[in-house]
Scaffold this motif. Structure first.
Motif, PDB file in Angstrom:
ATOM      1  N   GLU A   1      -4.856   7.802   2.723  1.00 48.67           N
ATOM      2  CA  GLU A   1      -6.179   7.302   3.083  1.00 48.67           C
ATOM      3  C   GLU A   1      -6.180   6.471   4.356  1.00 48.67           C
ATOM      4  OE1 GLU A   1      -8.313   5.538  -0.014  1.00 48.67           O
ATOM      5  OE2 GLU A   1      -7.827   7.069  -1.468  1.00 48.67           O
ATOM      6  N   LEU A   2      -5.050   6.363   4.992  1.00 46.70           N
ATOM      7  CA  LEU A   2      -4.954   5.414   6.093  1.00 46.70           C
ATOM      8  C   LEU A   2      -4.840   6.075   7.461  1.00 46.70           C
ATOM      9  CD1 LEU A   2      -2.537   2.949   4.341  1.00 46.70           C
ATOM     10  CD2 LEU A   2      -4.965   2.634   4.755  1.00 46.70           C
TER      11      LEU A   2
ATOM     12  N   LEU B   1      -2.032  -3.760   1.248  1.00 45.41           N
ATOM     13  CA  LEU B   1      -3.278  -3.496   0.528  1.00 45.41           C
ATOM     14  C   LEU B   1      -4.432  -4.321   1.071  1.00 45.41           C
ATOM     15  CD1 LEU B   1      -1.971  -3.279  -3.147  1.00 45.41           C
ATOM     16  CD2 LEU B   1      -3.153  -1.473  -1.906  1.00 45.41           C
ATOM     17  N   TYR B   2      -4.164  -5.594   1.353  1.00 41.73           N
ATOM     18  CA  TYR B   2      -5.237  -6.473   1.827  1.00 41.73           C
ATOM     19  C   TYR B   2      -5.600  -6.203   3.287  1.00 41.73           C
ATOM     20  CZ  TYR B   2      -5.243  -9.509  -2.306  1.00 41.73           C
ATOM     21  OH  TYR B   2      -5.363  -9.997  -3.579  1.00 41.73           O
ATOM     22  N   ASN B   3      -4.633  -6.148   4.162  1.00 41.86           N
ATOM     23  CA  ASN B   3      -4.917  -6.097   5.596  1.00 41.86           C
ATOM     24  C   ASN B   3      -5.170  -4.699   6.130  1.00 41.86           C
ATOM     25  OD1 ASN B   3      -4.580  -8.864   5.728  1.00 41.86           O
ATOM     26  ND2 ASN B   3      -2.396  -8.698   6.115  1.00 41.86           N
ATOM     27  N   ASP B   4      -4.720  -3.672   5.409  1.00 38.58           N
ATOM     28  CA  ASP B   4      -4.918  -2.296   5.864  1.00 38.58           C
ATOM     29  C   ASP B   4      -5.914  -1.534   4.994  1.00 38.58           C
ATOM     30  OD1 ASP B   4      -3.057  -2.315   8.090  1.00 38.58           O
ATOM     31  OD2 ASP B   4      -1.470  -2.406   6.611  1.00 38.58           O
TER      32      ASP B   4
ATOM     33  N   GLY C   1       0.812  -1.213   0.000  1.00 41.34           N
ATOM     34  CA  GLY C   1       0.000   0.000   0.000  1.00 41.34           C
ATOM     35  C   GLY C   1       0.843   1.260   0.000  1.00 41.34           C
ATOM     36  N   GLY C   2       1.911   1.264   0.773  1.00 43.46           N
ATOM     37  CA  GLY C   2       2.792   2.418   0.816  1.00 43.46           C
ATOM     38  C   GLY C   2       3.510   2.645  -0.495  1.00 43.46           C
TER      39      GLY C   2
ATOM     40  N   VAL D   1      -3.307  -7.303  -6.842  1.00 40.77           N
ATOM     41  CA  VAL D   1      -4.354  -6.280  -6.829  1.00 40.77           C
ATOM     42  C   VAL D   1      -4.131  -5.322  -7.992  1.00 40.77           C
ATOM     43  CG1 VAL D   1      -5.479  -4.476  -5.445  1.00 40.77           C
ATOM     44  CG2 VAL D   1      -4.311  -6.369  -4.291  1.00 40.77           C
ATOM     45  N   VAL D   2      -5.214  -4.897  -8.624  1.00 41.96           N
ATOM     46  CA  VAL D   2      -5.143  -3.792  -9.587  1.00 41.96           C
ATOM     47  C   VAL D   2      -5.772  -2.576  -8.925  1.00 41.96           C
ATOM     48  CG1 VAL D   2      -5.820  -2.923 -11.852  1.00 41.96           C
ATOM     49  CG2 VAL D   2      -5.189  -5.322 -11.584  1.00 41.96           C
ATOM     50  N   VAL D   3      -5.039  -1.463  -8.915  1.00 45.49           N
ATOM     51  CA  VAL D   3      -5.450  -0.255  -8.209  1.00 45.49           C
ATOM     52  C   VAL D   3      -5.708   0.865  -9.209  1.00 45.49           C
ATOM     53  CG1 VAL D   3      -4.726   1.495  -6.548  1.00 45.49           C
ATOM     54  CG2 VAL D   3      -4.138  -0.904  -6.154  1.00 45.49           C
TER      55      VAL D   3
END
Length: 265
Positions: free
Chosen positions: A201-202, A211-214, A84-85, A189-191
């Motif tokens: 956003e976090l 991406l999955y857990n947060d 995610g980062g 994942v496709v973002v």
């Protein structure tokens, strides 16, 4: 490709980065991921690095510098950001194309991935993200579980640093399954970069960010448009010694069956 690979220290000795572990003679985890992406039509690739990043940069320079079929850029991070980062970092740097995100230590059979990727890029036009899911329970031990309930609603259950919740995702799954349990994230994942923008956003969640857990639980709670898609491929997390050995065994078996061999793309 920025993680420290702590689960594979007995293999790396912390002297080589995890992505440069060979899983087939002359073929590293990173090679397998790059060549697999090329096989399904992805020709622009960002490799995000942190731990032992210079070794990865030097390896890619030696092996991919003169590839005319590939636009490859290494992005060196100053700390471990997680998937995610890394996405946020790329978006803030000006990337606004849809991003296909995966870790170099996730094993797929790339000849079986084209259908998922085509559907994901089609669905991402009106979604924040398309998450790959699988009922291959050997893949993940993450504290996130995904399943369909009896009303055919996709559910997620997760435990983060603060609490535990179960949420319904606003899903669009184009290849339904009759299995209602043992579904988990498939590590791909496709973002939609344009929909995310450069916002953080976090809140106060600390890096590294998954991406999955947060992100997935936060987006589901905010009722953002999230799609999911089942993978037809084997999905295997190669981040532990036993699963790394299993990936090597699978590649060797496929090599014996096919003289052209899955990894030789």
């Amino acid at each position: 490709a920025g993680g420290k690979g702590t689960r594979l220290l007995e293999v790396t000795g912390d002297k080589i980065p995890k992505p440069l572990i060979e899983i087939f003679p002359g073929l590293t985890m990173l090679d397998y991921a790059i060549n697999g992406l090329l096989k399904v039509g992805v020709t622009k690739i960002y490799v995000t690095t942190y731990h032992l990043c210079k070794q990865i940069q030097e390896y890619l320079d030696r092996h991919y510098e003169n590839r005319s079929d590939l636009e490859l850029k290494v992005v060196e991070e100053d700390k471990e950001l997680g998937t995610g980062g890394s996405v946020l970092s790329l978006i803030k740097s000006g990337v606004n194309d849809p991003l296909l995100v995966l870790s170099s230590d996730t094993f797929f059979v790339w000849s079986e991935m084209k259908d998922f990727i085509d559907k994901a890029f089609e669905n991402i036009k009106d979604a924040r993200a398309v998450f790959g899911i699988t009922n291959d329970v050997t893949h993940s031990q993450a504290p996130l579980n995904i399943w369909f309930n009896k009303e055919d609603k996709l559910m997620i259950s997760y435990q983060n640093r603060i609490n535990s919740k179960t949420l319904i995702i606003n899903e669009k799954c184009t290849n339904k399954t009759d299995l209602y349990s043992n579904i988990t994230g498939a590590g791909i994942v496709v973002v939609n970069s344009k929909m995310i923008g450069s916002e953080m956003e976090l809140g106060n969640v600390q890096f590294p960010v998954c991406l999955y857990n947060d992100w997935l639980p936060i987006w589901a709670e905010r009722k953002y448009s999230i799609y999911v898609e089942f993978l037809q491929s084997i999905v295997l997390d190669m981040g532990t010694p036993d699963r790394l050995a299993l990936a090597k065994k699978i590649l060797k078996k496929r090599s014996l069956k096919n003289r052209h061999c899955e990894p030789r793309l």
